[in-house]
Motif scaffolding. Structure first.
Motif, mmCIF file in Angstrom:
data_model
loop_
_atom_site.group_PDB
_atom_site.id
_atom_site.type_symbol
_atom_site.label_atom_id
_atom_site.label_comp_id
_atom_site.label_asym_id
_atom_site.label_seq_id
_atom_site.Cartn_x
_atom_site.Cartn_y
_atom_site.Cartn_z
ATOM 1 N N VAL A 50 32.378 38.376 54.999
ATOM 2 C CA VAL A 50 32.610 36.942 54.823
ATOM 3 C C VAL A 50 31.772 36.299 53.719
ATOM 4 C CG1 VAL A 50 32.730 34.732 56.007
ATOM 5 C CG2 VAL A 50 33.295 36.839 57.240
ATOM 6 N N PRO A 51 30.445 36.433 53.746
ATOM 7 C CA PRO A 51 29.663 35.711 52.728
ATOM 8 C C PRO A 51 29.993 36.134 51.303
ATOM 9 C CG PRO A 51 28.221 36.824 54.314
ATOM 10 C CD PRO A 51 29.602 37.212 54.654
ATOM 11 N N ALA A 52 30.267 37.436 51.099
ATOM 12 C CA ALA A 52 30.537 37.909 49.744
ATOM 13 C C ALA A 52 31.921 37.484 49.269
ATOM 14 C CB ALA A 52 30.416 39.430 49.695
ATOM 15 N N LEU A 53 32.881 37.519 50.182
ATOM 16 C CA LEU A 53 34.264 37.259 49.781
ATOM 17 C C LEU A 53 34.576 35.765 49.781
ATOM 18 C CD1 LEU A 53 36.988 38.583 49.045
ATOM 19 C CD2 LEU A 53 37.548 38.577 51.476
ATOM 20 N N LYS A 54 34.076 35.054 50.773
ATOM 21 C CA LYS A 54 34.458 33.657 50.935
ATOM 22 C C LYS A 54 33.339 32.669 50.596
ATOM 23 C CE LYS A 54 38.551 34.701 51.989
ATOM 24 N NZ LYS A 54 39.532 34.485 50.899
ATOM 25 N N GLY A 55 32.144 33.205 50.371
ATOM 26 C CA GLY A 55 31.037 32.307 50.074
ATOM 27 C C GLY A 55 30.981 31.948 48.593
ATOM 28 N N ASN A 56 29.981 31.157 48.237
ATOM 29 C CA ASN A 56 29.817 30.783 46.839
ATOM 30 C C ASN A 56 28.677 31.527 46.168
ATOM 31 O OD1 ASN A 56 31.879 28.817 46.823
ATOM 32 N ND2 ASN A 56 30.520 27.442 47.954
ATOM 33 N N GLY A 57 27.938 32.271 46.989
ATOM 34 C CA GLY A 57 26.761 32.943 46.455
ATOM 35 C C GLY A 57 27.120 34.281 45.822
ATOM 36 N N SER A 58 26.229 35.244 46.008
ATOM 37 C CA SER A 58 26.410 36.566 45.432
ATOM 38 C C SER A 58 27.700 37.206 45.936
ATOM 39 C CB SER A 58 25.222 37.445 45.795
ATOM 40 O OG SER A 58 25.518 38.794 45.495
ATOM 41 N N THR A 59 28.343 37.980 45.071
ATOM 42 C CA THR A 59 29.537 38.714 45.505
ATOM 43 C C THR A 59 29.149 40.009 46.214
ATOM 44 O OG1 THR A 59 29.636 39.842 43.388
ATOM 45 C CG2 THR A 59 30.935 37.829 43.613
ATOM 46 N N LEU A 60 27.866 40.324 46.247
ATOM 47 C CA LEU A 60 27.426 41.555 46.900
ATOM 48 C C LEU A 60 27.432 41.384 48.412
ATOM 49 C CD1 LEU A 60 24.328 42.442 44.706
ATOM 50 C CD2 LEU A 60 26.582 43.512 44.625
ATOM 51 N N ILE A 61 27.855 42.430 49.101
ATOM 52 C CA ILE A 61 27.749 42.440 50.563
ATOM 53 C C ILE A 61 26.314 42.837 50.893
ATOM 54 C CG2 ILE A 61 28.461 43.647 52.649
ATOM 55 C CD1 ILE A 61 31.280 43.769 51.449
ATOM 56 N N LEU A 62 25.558 41.902 51.418
ATOM 57 C CA LEU A 62 24.114 42.111 51.528
ATOM 58 C C LEU A 62 23.639 42.433 52.944
ATOM 59 C CD1 LEU A 62 22.942 39.313 49.078
ATOM 60 C CD2 LEU A 62 22.813 41.776 48.739
ATOM 61 N N SER A 63 24.545 42.390 53.914
ATOM 62 C CA SER A 63 24.123 42.669 55.294
ATOM 63 C C SER A 63 23.746 44.139 55.450
ATOM 64 C CB SER A 63 25.251 42.332 56.266
ATOM 65 O OG SER A 63 24.958 42.879 57.535
ATOM 66 N N GLY A 64 22.696 44.391 56.215
ATOM 67 C CA GLY A 64 22.298 45.762 56.515
ATOM 68 C C GLY A 64 23.318 46.490 57.370
ATOM 69 N N VAL B 279 40.023 43.748 44.982
ATOM 70 C CA VAL B 279 38.953 42.750 44.904
ATOM 71 C C VAL B 279 37.581 43.434 44.914
ATOM 72 C CG1 VAL B 279 37.767 40.978 46.261
ATOM 73 C CG2 VAL B 279 40.247 40.828 45.870
ATOM 74 N N PHE B 280 37.474 44.513 45.688
ATOM 75 C CA PHE B 280 36.158 45.110 45.936
ATOM 76 C C PHE B 280 35.855 46.274 45.005
ATOM 77 C CE2 PHE B 280 37.597 43.241 49.889
ATOM 78 C CZ PHE B 280 36.492 42.505 50.276
ATOM 79 N N GLU B 281 34.576 46.532 44.825
ATOM 80 C CA GLU B 281 34.153 47.730 44.102
ATOM 81 C C GLU B 281 32.733 48.085 44.520
ATOM 82 O OE1 GLU B 281 34.452 46.439 40.071
ATOM 83 O OE2 GLU B 281 32.376 45.721 40.025
ATOM 84 N N MET B 282 32.333 49.333 44.222
ATOM 85 C CA MET B 282 30.956 49.734 44.473
ATOM 86 C C MET B 282 30.094 49.183 43.344
ATOM 87 S SD MET B 282 29.989 51.456 47.125
ATOM 88 C CE MET B 282 30.883 52.239 48.477
ATOM 89 N N ALA B 283 28.959 48.626 43.693
ATOM 90 C CA ALA B 283 28.070 48.067 42.679
ATOM 91 C C ALA B 283 26.639 48.295 43.138
ATOM 92 C CB ALA B 283 28.348 46.585 42.499
ATOM 93 N N THR B 284 25.704 47.792 42.390
ATOM 94 C CA THR B 284 24.310 47.870 42.808
ATOM 95 C C THR B 284 23.697 46.483 42.732
ATOM 96 O OG1 THR B 284 23.460 48.219 40.594
ATOM 97 C CG2 THR B 284 24.078 50.185 41.817
ATOM 98 N N ARG B 285 22.561 46.370 43.360
ATOM 99 C CA ARG B 285 21.825 45.112 43.283
ATOM 100 C C ARG B 285 21.491 44.736 41.841
ATOM 101 N NH1 ARG B 285 19.264 42.790 47.761
ATOM 102 N NH2 ARG B 285 19.385 44.151 49.551
ATOM 103 N N MET B 286 21.174 45.779 41.034
ATOM 104 C CA MET B 286 20.728 45.527 39.673
ATOM 105 C C MET B 286 21.880 44.987 38.811
ATOM 106 S SD MET B 286 18.145 47.000 40.725
ATOM 107 C CE MET B 286 17.412 48.387 41.523
ATOM 108 N N ARG B 287 23.030 45.636 39.007
ATOM 109 C CA ARG B 287 24.103 45.321 38.078
ATOM 110 C C ARG B 287 25.394 45.038 38.849
ATOM 111 N NH1 ARG B 287 27.073 47.934 34.011
ATOM 112 N NH2 ARG B 287 26.960 49.876 35.125
ATOM 113 N N PRO B 288 25.476 43.885 39.480
ATOM 114 C CA PRO B 288 26.733 43.552 40.131
ATOM 115 C C PRO B 288 27.777 43.254 39.059
ATOM 116 C CG PRO B 288 25.142 41.776 40.409
ATOM 117 C CD PRO B 288 24.492 42.796 39.546
#
Lengths: 220, 293
Positions: B245-259, B275-284
């Motif tokens: 939810v936060p990554a897809l529908k939020g306004n913040g980071s597109t990264l899925i940040l939940s543990g 819509v989705f892809e594998m990324a890293t914290r460094m280079r979203p």
């Protein structure tokens, strides 16, 4: 969309009490189960160099590196239903005894210290102690000089000696275990000719008596 | 045709849009990795091929590199064992590895119970079973705490007396015995009692790796979230839908940040519009990540 509703105080309390109840029950059963497997088992023997039973269970991660290191496939990891605690390494002497490799590869393979990597040699191992439990079935006690246990013992004439005893007026040759020499490898138990072995390896706490409170017969 | 199909319902739109292979790419990779991980351990005795010895609890790669499960390692320390240098190094290596690839990547890419529970969920969907005894997904944190407490009180590595994850992986490598009953219980729990019950709500091993996952580097990103058609495929395919939810529908980071995210990539597979892809914290990649606050 489901509205996120603030739970009432009653709900919070009942849910909390329920959760605490379940947690207590689960904790109690786990503790009881763990405690039940802490007792020394008469059949399942630990690998050489193992820590005392209680400490062993805090260290052994059940990875099986000792099992892989054993060249004779003596050791195995306990499956659900075996005598040893689930997943821990053990062997059953009557099936496959420890062949007493001089360099103790199983202990050297242990990553956690559950087995003593620095054990100086296999003679220092304590897997248990052989006890002649079947005095009524042992052939030597019937006057036949079977003595197979004495002949197969890898620490021959030290761990098991043959002692002449007069029993009910008859001269007999009795295999006698010396607990300070015996490593509990189980070769004697394996080779006992009887249907059920008359000599068996037991954990020391089960197989040996202890000093009494009364120092009778011993230098005080 | 809307008749019976082996394909999970959540992936059907993606199959129609991208073809079967692209709608199962991460899934195939994951299954291959899970089987390869088990396979390298299992190849030892029958083939004499000793790439790695031991099992997932602790192992040794090519007789040199030690690995150790950090959750078991921690319980051992709590139980009062002075850790050996090898065990500490092994646990550190594993922790570092999952900090890199995603904490619960263990769950999605290594753990064999994941195959059991995914199968249960798939069957549940195909049979139309809807009974769902709702559990709080934080229950696993309590189970983890209870395992730690039990280790402390009994002076043993307590969770290893019941851990289905260990029973299955060790069973497959060293012999299962009656351990299959525990695995069957997990399967039936997920099939009949509660949706995604074991991995998503109860397993303390997953909870532990989830803690590592809060800080880990590799993340799934909803990089092109503007393209989202609200079809719901990602939510349906996801084992932990709340993480999206936060990554897809939020306004913040597109990264899925939940543990809780297991980095399984199922959302990447199932999304018909990518819509989705594998990324890293460094280079979203392509991330129009707005500065927080």
């Amino acid at each position: 969309m489901a509205q996120a509703r603030k739970p009432s105080r009653r709900e919070v309390l009942t849910d909390g009490v329920k959760a605490a109840g379940v947690a207590c029950l689960a904790g109690l059963s786990l503790t009881a189960y763990v405690e039940s497997s802490r007792r020394a088992e008469a059949r399942a023997l630990p690998p050489p160099g193992a820590l005392p039973h209680a400490a062993f269970l805090s260290a052994c991660v059940r990875c099986g590196l000792c099992v892989r290191a054993c060249p004779f496939d003596t050791l195995r990891l306990a499956e659900l239903g075996d005598d040893a605690p689930l997943g821990t390494p053990f062997f059953i002497a009557r099936e496959t005894p420890c062949f007493m490799c001089a360099d103790v590869p199983c202990a050297r393979a242990c990553p956690t210290g559950a087995l003593d990597r620095d054990i100086p040699g296999i003679r220092k191992a304590d897997m248990g102690v052989a006890v002649l439990v079947g005095h009524e079935s042992c052939l030597n006690y019937k006057g036949i000089t079977c003595s197979i246990c004495h002949r197969v013992c890898p620490i021959r004439d030290e761990a098991i000696t043959l002692e002449i005893q007069i029993i009910k007026g008859r001269r007999m040759v009795i295999p006698t275990v010396h607990s300070d020499q015996c490593t509990g490898c189980g070769t004697c138990e394996k080779h006992c000719v009887l249907g059920q072995a008359a000599i068996r390896v037991l954990p020391r706490e089960l197989g040996l008596g202890g000093h009494g409170r009364n120092p009778a017969g011993r230098p005080a | 045709m809307r008749g019976f199909s082996l394909t999970a319902d959540a992936r059907r739109e993606a199959v129609a849009a991208k073809g079967w292979l692209r709608a199962h790419r991460w899934w195939l990779l994951r299954r291959a990795t899970q089987l390869a991980a088990l396979g390298t351990f299992m190849a030892g005795p029958p083939l004499g091929l000793w790439i790695v010895r031991g099992n997932f609890a602790s192992s040794e790669i090519l007789g040199v590199v030690p690995l150790a499960d950090p959750f078991i390692f921690l319980q051992s320390v709590v139980a009062g064992m002075r850790p050996s240098a090898i065990a500490a190094l092994g646990a550190g290596l594993i922790t570092g590895f999952y900090l890199l690839v995603g904490g619960r990547a263990y769950c999605g890419w290594i753990c064999p119970v994941n195959i059991v529970t995914d199968t249960a969920h798939w069957l549940r969907e195909k049979l139309g079973l809807t009974r769902d005894r709702k559990l709080d997904r934080r229950t696993r944190l309590w189970v983890m705490a209870a395992a730690g407490l039990a280790s402390l009180l009994t002076g043993t590595i307590a969770w290893e007396f019941v851990n289905p994850v260990s029973i299955l992986q060790r069973g497959l490598i060293f012999g299962l015995g009656a351990g299959w009953t525990i695995i069957a219980a997990v399967f039936l729990l997920d099939l009949l009692v509660t949706r995604r019950g074991w991995c998503g709500h109860l397993c303390p091993v997953g909870a532990f790796y989830g803690l590592i996952g809060r800080a880990s580097i590799t993340r799934v990103a909803a990089a092109r979230r503007a393209d989202c058609t609200n079809c719901g495929a990602c939510f349906n395919v996801c084992t932990e839908p709340h993480v999206i939810v936060p990554a897809l529908k939020g306004n913040g980071s597109t990264l899925i940040l939940s543990g809780d995210c297991v980095n399984c990539g199922s959302c990447i597979d199932a999304c018909p519009v990518d819509v989705f892809e594998m990324a890293t914290r460094m280079r979203p990649r392509e991330a129009p990540a707005l500065p927080v606050e």
